[in-house]
Every structure is written in structure tokens, then in C-alpha cells.
Design a protein around this motif. Structure first.
Motif: not given
Length: 127
Positions: A40-45, A57-60
Motif C-alpha cells: 500500500v503506497m505511502e502507508v506504514g502499518s 495496531f498502528a498506521l501512518a
């Protein structure tokens, strides 16, 4: 490539307050572990499934950060990641959402696949 969080977000994933004792049922031992989102581009989780049935859970995504904890459960070929205070996980959660409403992930070998809002855009949580 594994995406890693810096500063407070990474610390929050592992230093947050624990889920209340006995709130969750032990999870499927084969799925327990620390997962990173790929595809998933541009998403860090990151997703941590614990053997006691709890998760973190963490997502940026840009300036949008999400964090959640609660219980997870395997239901056939899916894993429901249910935030504390909710009775079920959202099937429509996206990286754009301002809060964390849970995830329904499909088990695919050692991966957990996130079909984002049923859009056909899929990410893979991998150990």
C-alpha cells in the motif's frame, strides 16, 4: 521492504496500556506475531497479534495516524481485529479514516490480506 515507525508512534505500539486481563480469548497460535503492511503506497502499518487474543495496531498515512488495541479472533478464513469497546470489526476501514474501527483480514498462507474497503486495493500484513 518493512516500514518502521519513528518516535512516539512506534513507542505507542508497544508501550501503551495493556488490554484488560481476561478480556480476550487466546488466538490461533499459528497467526500470533508481529506483522508489517506491504503493498500500500505511502502507508506504514504494524499489527501485533498476541497469543492471549489481544492486539495492537498502528498506521501512518501522511499526517493521519491511527492506533488501536483490543481483541482479535479467527473466523474461518478471516481474522477480525476488533478495537476495545466495539462488538465487531469494520469491513470498510481505510487509511483515510480518522479513527481505528477495526479490520477484517483474509488469511492467505502466512499473510493477512487487507482488501481496503472492498475496493480491490489490497495490502498484505507479513511477518
Amino acid at each position: 521492504m518493512r516500514l518502521r515507525f519513528a518516535g512516539a508512534l512506534a513507542g505507542a505500539l508497544f508501550c501503551g496500556m495493556p488490554v484488560a486481563a481476561n478480556a480476550c480469548q487466546p488466538g490461533d497460535a499459528r497467526l500470533v506475531g508481529h506483522y508489517y503492511l506491504n503493498g500500500v503506497m505511502e502507508v506504514g502499518s504494524e499489527l501485533l497479534l498476541k497469543k492471549d487474543g489481544s492486539f495492537e495496531f498502528a498506521l501512518a498515512y501522511g499526517a493521519n495516524d491511527q492506533y488501536g488495541k483490543g481483541c482479535w479472533v479467527r473466523k474461518g478464513s478471516t481474522v477480525e481485529v476488533i478495537p476495545a469497546g466495539r462488538g465487531s470489526a469494520s469491513t470498510h476501514h481505510t487509511p483515510d479514516d480518522r479513527g481505528f474501527s477495526g479490520l477484517v483480514l483474509t488469511v492467505s498462507g502466512s499473510r493477512l490480506v487487507w482488501d481496503i474497503n472492498g475496493s480491490g486495493h489490497k495490502g498484505r500484513f507479513e511477518k
